[in-house]
Design an enzyme around this catalytic site. Structure first.
Site, mmCIF file in Angstrom:
data_model
loop_
_atom_site.group_PDB
_atom_site.id
_atom_site.type_symbol
_atom_site.label_atom_id
_atom_site.label_comp_id
_atom_site.label_asym_id
_atom_site.label_seq_id
_atom_site.Cartn_x
_atom_site.Cartn_y
_atom_site.Cartn_z
ATOM 1 N N GLN A 43 -35.045 -95.701 -89.255
ATOM 2 C CA GLN A 43 -34.141 -96.060 -90.348
ATOM 3 C C GLN A 43 -34.929 -96.490 -91.582
ATOM 4 O OE1 GLN A 43 -31.933 -99.084 -88.101
ATOM 5 N NE2 GLN A 43 -30.139 -97.770 -88.148
ATOM 6 N N HIS A 71 -48.138 -97.004 -87.004
ATOM 7 C CA HIS A 71 -48.116 -95.591 -87.421
ATOM 8 C C HIS A 71 -49.122 -94.815 -86.582
ATOM 9 C CE1 HIS A 71 -47.365 -92.234 -90.137
ATOM 10 N NE2 HIS A 71 -48.667 -91.988 -90.090
ATOM 11 N N ASP A 96 -46.097 -95.198 -95.976
ATOM 12 C CA ASP A 96 -47.270 -95.406 -95.119
ATOM 13 C C ASP A 96 -48.522 -95.672 -95.940
ATOM 14 O OD1 ASP A 96 -45.536 -94.781 -93.024
ATOM 15 O OD2 ASP A 96 -46.092 -92.671 -93.053
ATOM 16 N N ILE A 124 -80.358 -78.301 -49.726
ATOM 17 C CA ILE A 124 -81.045 -78.591 -50.988
ATOM 18 C C ILE A 124 -81.793 -79.918 -50.918
ATOM 19 C CG2 ILE A 124 -79.502 -77.202 -52.409
ATOM 20 C CD1 ILE A 124 -78.004 -79.774 -53.142
ATOM 21 N N LYS A 179 -75.426 -78.438 -47.504
ATOM 22 C CA LYS A 179 -75.836 -79.782 -47.098
ATOM 23 C C LYS A 179 -76.745 -80.355 -48.182
ATOM 24 C CE LYS A 179 -79.160 -81.555 -44.820
ATOM 25 N NZ LYS A 179 -79.237 -82.872 -45.526
ATOM 26 N N GLN A 234 -79.897 -86.060 -47.770
ATOM 27 C CA GLN A 234 -79.234 -87.246 -47.246
ATOM 28 C C GLN A 234 -79.240 -88.392 -48.256
ATOM 29 O OE1 GLN A 234 -80.500 -88.335 -43.332
ATOM 30 N NE2 GLN A 234 -79.441 -90.292 -43.330
ATOM 31 N N GLY A 250 -80.827 -83.902 -42.044
ATOM 32 C CA GLY A 250 -81.342 -82.564 -41.775
ATOM 33 C C GLY A 250 -81.479 -82.303 -40.297
ATOM 34 N N GLN A 273 -80.093 -78.728 -38.959
ATOM 35 C CA GLN A 273 -80.518 -77.949 -37.799
ATOM 36 C C GLN A 273 -79.381 -77.101 -37.264
ATOM 37 O OE1 GLN A 273 -83.572 -77.635 -36.742
ATOM 38 N NE2 GLN A 273 -83.030 -76.282 -35.037
ATOM 39 N N CYS A 281 -90.673 -79.583 -58.244
ATOM 40 C CA CYS A 281 -91.242 -78.560 -57.357
ATOM 41 C C CYS A 281 -92.487 -77.911 -57.949
ATOM 42 C CB CYS A 281 -90.208 -77.480 -57.071
ATOM 43 S SG CYS A 281 -88.665 -78.087 -56.371
ATOM 44 N N PHE A 322 -95.937 -84.910 -54.988
ATOM 45 C CA PHE A 322 -94.532 -84.923 -55.400
ATOM 46 C C PHE A 322 -94.169 -86.239 -56.086
ATOM 47 C CE2 PHE A 322 -91.259 -81.949 -55.421
ATOM 48 C CZ PHE A 322 -90.020 -82.560 -55.277
#
Length: 923
Positions: free
Chosen positions: A110, A128, A164, A592, A618, A621, A651, A656, A728, A827
């Site tokens: 309104q 707004h 506004d 993996i 898999k 772990q 694994g 296995q 790797c 590694f």
């Protein structure tokens, strides 16, 4: 900068917050939003002295009025506030009678006179739904989407005599998701955060802390109200512009076009980033190219050649259908209701009657919308059914698609019976607040499209290497779980949709999965940091970024796998045709490692899936969590159940069993050479399954004196310390020419001292924790062995004195060929340096090749002839020249000798998951 308020003020779920100062408030407006603002203001102790709202419609009061009347607040329902520009006397007197100190307008349709706006002590504030001064006007949310804004939000501002244009009190913003609709944006952010902000704004005023920041006219826009007549789609636009137009009008007023002489309204638009699925052409007036009715929806085309998909269509009579059913003939058969379903139907009839209070009786033919219901009533209907019908969860679209009571009951019954959709994926998450987000992690086995506990209920702890704390307990897959996963994969391959799917549709699913991975990349990277210790910036770019690239690359290969025709000697007098076919192998197992949990998954599984196989994977772990999150995303992408199965565990048990299982036709493994040999033996003895192995490495990096030394130092460090040395292809041994050896070592040590070791979520961290405690201990033992054999420990070799599994970057020199450090892979972040005599190219090559490994290698020299000669002589699957670690999804990756055989990445990777069949016919 606008003052945003304290965090505590914005969390209503944490309990009631008591404020010292309170105001007498007049609430002017309507809707559920107004109702919620009213309820929260009352809860926080402000006194709402009067509610001014719209008159009842068709005998139904506005939600704000209902809430206020129930609470005993005076309610005034004026159809208008002024006549011929002047305030109506009776209305003004009623308003003044409540004695408000502040007017709050949460949502008001309104026109309120300025003497009312300026009347209270503190004036008036208005909500707004845009970031003012952008999108002034009544259709702000629509225009936010229509204009393709990347940010949406809302403003609470002080009312003035402009449209506004008043000073800003506070603002909030959010990102616009690619497929947001008006409803989605409103429900996710503008509604819940807007309620909090309105209450916060009132308190700021009460405390005398509310700012008044003038609006800038720079960037200001005003757009008119969007109505049905001006919502027609103009087709000469890009796909993104068409998508924005359609979603900007979804659900009201609805973007439309003319199809077969009838106005049809489009809903549920999304950009199509994958290949175009097959479908039936549909002519649309004004569109240069026909749409395509596919099994997933209506595909539309922009003038840029790109496409979008619309999920639902609504006809002039109000009926809405899935766009995929446009050409379907006949009506669905009517289902007979059981006694329990009859009770549900009776409950729903009562709910309809409560909403459609102006209708004398609800009949089978009663139309929800033609009886006066609005979009606001749709939300009420869905919520009431959920509350009163045992948690039955409908979507707003269900109401739009079945507007007559009889049709609606039929749809509800089909929902109850599970006939309307596939079973919803149930995920029992572990959630953590970290990295400025809520990370949600599945932790159960993923078998046949569902997350489930291990058969025997066993779990194990997965550890955060940054501090050694437990992240969560993860299901520990048993032999029974492995067998279930293999059986599901076999059934999906032999009997399911996957085995019959067109190659391009398979690619489309993979593209969609890549898009979802990219959409969730920050969450995936954060999980990778938690579970593996990867530095966040590296996780985001490499661990996750290359995973996304891998899936997109192999998605593109799906429909390009082909055989060949072969000329053979004809069997005279007849003729022959011989051709080959490339076919998937069937069920594949993938095991993996833990150094790149998601990327190693992607390298193998993307090629496997592109070839058309199903898989049982898999994860390592110690790092199962991103693989399980990937499983969740695969369901959202639409992969059929059984195609992808993830079994966390050891694994020795799960791995296995996979290598021995008679129904598995291929096993892809990345890990140590020792375990690779054991797997190969089990695969041979069981059923001679195909094997690909990416195993250990001791990659030599030869640095000649004629190299660019700065680059050799920088890249040589990356070759060793990238991803904490858990890589790797890490350079396991550096051979540095004698004349530059000492300077090279000095520079390396200087650079190491600049490296920041610490929290992997800190964006400035260079070096994070090792993956797990046992690995850290192994690295420390490796260093001890080097010292005992007489190698010189120049730097590092110790655990960093802080919580977690941090190790100092380490440098050894004077490493002789017979030493343990020269032969075995660490590694980890250990640079092993040996010098060689100046100019002795063949001698250093002999030393570099004197290893049982052959994964990668590198050479640094400015002499291109020398570089090419060395690259020819190095016995490794990858040779880097004046660079290192530069892998790409299109380049095959794999090793020689005891580094394994078979390839990941590139076209060659597909052959690891395909078999070739020769076919000869006579004619």
């Amino acid at each position: 900068m606008l003052w945003r308020g304290g965090q505590a003020l914005r969390r209503f779920s944490t309990g009631r917050i008591c404020f010292k100062n309170k105001l007498k408030v007049a609430l002017i407006g309507q809707s559920l939003f107004g109702q919620e603002v009213y309820s929260h203001l009352c809860k926080e102790g402000h006194r709402v002295v009067g509610v001014f709202t719209v008159p009842d419609k068709d005998g139904k009061a506005d939600p704000l009025a209902l809430a206020a009347e129930k609470n005993g607040t005076p309610v005034f329902k004026f159809p208008r506030w002024r006549v011929k520009g002047k305030t109506i006397k009776e209305v003004a007197e009623a308003y003044r009678s409540v004695g408000a100190e502040l007017n709050v307008l949460p949502f008001c349709t309104q026109f309120i006179p300025m003497d009312v706006i300026d009347g209270p002590k503190h004036g008036s504030i208005i909500y707004h739904p845009s970031i003012l001064p952008r999108h002034r006007g009544a259709s702000a949310i629509n225009w936010t989407l229509i204009m393709g804004d990347k940010k949406a939000g809302f403003s609470v501002f002080w009312a003035d005599d402009g449209l506004d244009t008043g000073p800003i009190l506070l603002q909030r913003s959010c990102d616009v998701e690619p497929n947001d609709t008006v409803d989605a944006l409103y429900n996710r952010f503008l509604f819940p955060e807007g309620i909090k902000a309105m209450v916060e704004a009132v308190q700021l005023i009460a405390d005398g802390k509310a700012p008044r920041v003038p609006q800038s006219e720079e960037g200001a826009t005003y757009e008119g109200i969007q109505r049905k007549e001006n919502a027609e789609i103009s087709w000469d636009q890009s796909a993104e512009a068409l998508h924005n137009w359609i979603r900007g009008h979804d659900k009201v007023p609805g973007a439309w076009a003319e199809i077969n002489g009838q106005v049809v309204t489009f809903y549920g638009s999304s950009l199509l980033n994958s290949s175009i699925p097959p479908g039936e052409p549909l002519e649309i007036k004004g569109a240069e190219k026909p749409g395509l009715v596919t099994k997933n929806g209506l595909v539309l085309f922009g003038n840029d050649g790109k496409a979008l998909m619309v999920r639902n269509l609504q006809f002039e009579d109000g009926k809405m259908i899935p766009a995929s059913q446009y050409f379907s003939s006949g009506e669905m058969s009517v289902v007979e209701l059981t006694a329990e379903e009859v009770k549900v139907a009776e409950t729903i009839k009562v709910i309809w009657a409560g909403i459609l209070s102006n209708v004398p009786a609800i009949e089978d033919s009663t139309d929800f919308f033609k009886s006066g219901a609005s979009s606001m009533d749709v939300a009420r209907l869905v919520e009431e059914i959920r509350q009163k019908c045992g948690g039955l969860q409908l979507q707003n679209e269900d109401v739009y698609m079945a507007t007559k009571f009889e049709d609606f009951i039929q749809k509800v019954v089909r929902k109850l019976r599970g006939e309307d959709q596939e079973a919803e994926l149930m995920v029992d998450y572990v959630s953590k607040e970290i990295n400025d987000m809520t990370v949600k992690m599945p932790y159960q086995c993923f078998i046949n499209g569902q997350f489930t506990d291990a058969e025997d209920g066993k779990t194990y702890d997965t550890i955060n290497p940054t501090d050694g704390s437990t992240i969560c307990k993860v299901s520990y897959a048993s032999l029974v779980d492995v067998d279930k996963a293999v059986a599901a994969a076999k059934d999906a391959f032999e009997n399911g949709e996957w085995g019959r799917m067109n190659a391009r549709d398979r690619g489309r699913l993979m593209y969609r999965l890549a898009d979802l991975m990219e959409e969730k990349q920050e969450e995936l990277a954060t999980i990778e940091v938690l579970d593996s210790g990867a530095v966040y910036t590296l996780a985001l770019k490499t661990h996750i970024g290359m995973s996304v690239q891998t899936f997109r690359y192999f998605a593109g290969w799906c429909d390009k796998i082909q055989g060949s025709t072969i000329p053979i000697n004809q069997a005279r007098p007849n003729r022959n045709l011989t051709f080959t076919k490339k076919e998937p192998l069937g069920v594949c197992a993938i095991i993996i490692p833990w150094n790149y949990p998601l990327m190693m998954l992607a390298w193998k599984s993307a090629a496997c899936l592109a070839a058309g196989n199903t898989l049982v994977l898999k994860p390592a772990q110690v790092t199962p969590l991103t693989a399980l999150k990937f499983a969740e995303l695969s369901v959202k992408a639409g992969f059929p159940k059984g195609v992808i199965n993830i079994i966390p565990g050891s694994g020795g048990v799960a791995g296995q069993r996979l290598s021995e299982h008679p129904d598995i036709r291929k096993l892809g493994f990345t890990g140590s050479t020792l375990i690779g040999k054991q797997i190969m033996k089990s695969c041979a003895v069981s059923n001679l399954k195909k094997v690909s192995l990416e195993l250990g490495g001791k990659s030599p990096l030869i640095i000649f004196s004629d190299c660019e030394l700065d680059k050799a130092v920088r890249t040589g460090m990356g070759a060793v310390f990238f991803n904490k040395g858990e890589n790797c292809i890490a350079a396991g041994r550096l051979f540095v020419e004698e004349s530059i050896h000492d300077e090279f070592v000095t520079r390396v040590v200087e650079e190491i001292k600049k490296m920041k070791i610490g929290d992997p979520l800190d964006r400035s961290t260079d070096h994070g924790p090792q993956n797990h405690k046992a690995h850290l201990e192994k690295l420390l033992q490796y260093c001890e062995a080097g010292v005992k054999e007489g190698a010189t420990l120049v730097y590092g070799g110790r655990k960093v004195q802080r919580p977690g599994f941090f190790m100092e970057p380490t440098v050894f020199t004077d490493v002789e060929d017979h030493m343990y450090l020269a032969k075995e892979e660490s590694f980890g972040p250990i640079m092993v340096i040996s010098k060689f005599q100046n100019g002795d190219i063949d001698g250093v090559l002999q030393r570099a090749n004197n290893t049982e490994y052959g994964l990668a290698s590198g050479v640094f020299t400015r002499d291109i002839n020398k570089a090419m000669y060395v690259s020819e002589k190095l016995e490794a699957g990858t040779v880097f020249i004046n660079t290192y670690n530069k892998t790409d999804v299109a380049a095959p990756f794999g090793g020689f000798k005891q580094s394994g055989f078979g390839k990941d990445l590139g076209e060659e990777a597909l052959n690891e998951y395909l078999k070739t069949k020769s076919v000869t016919l006579e004619y």
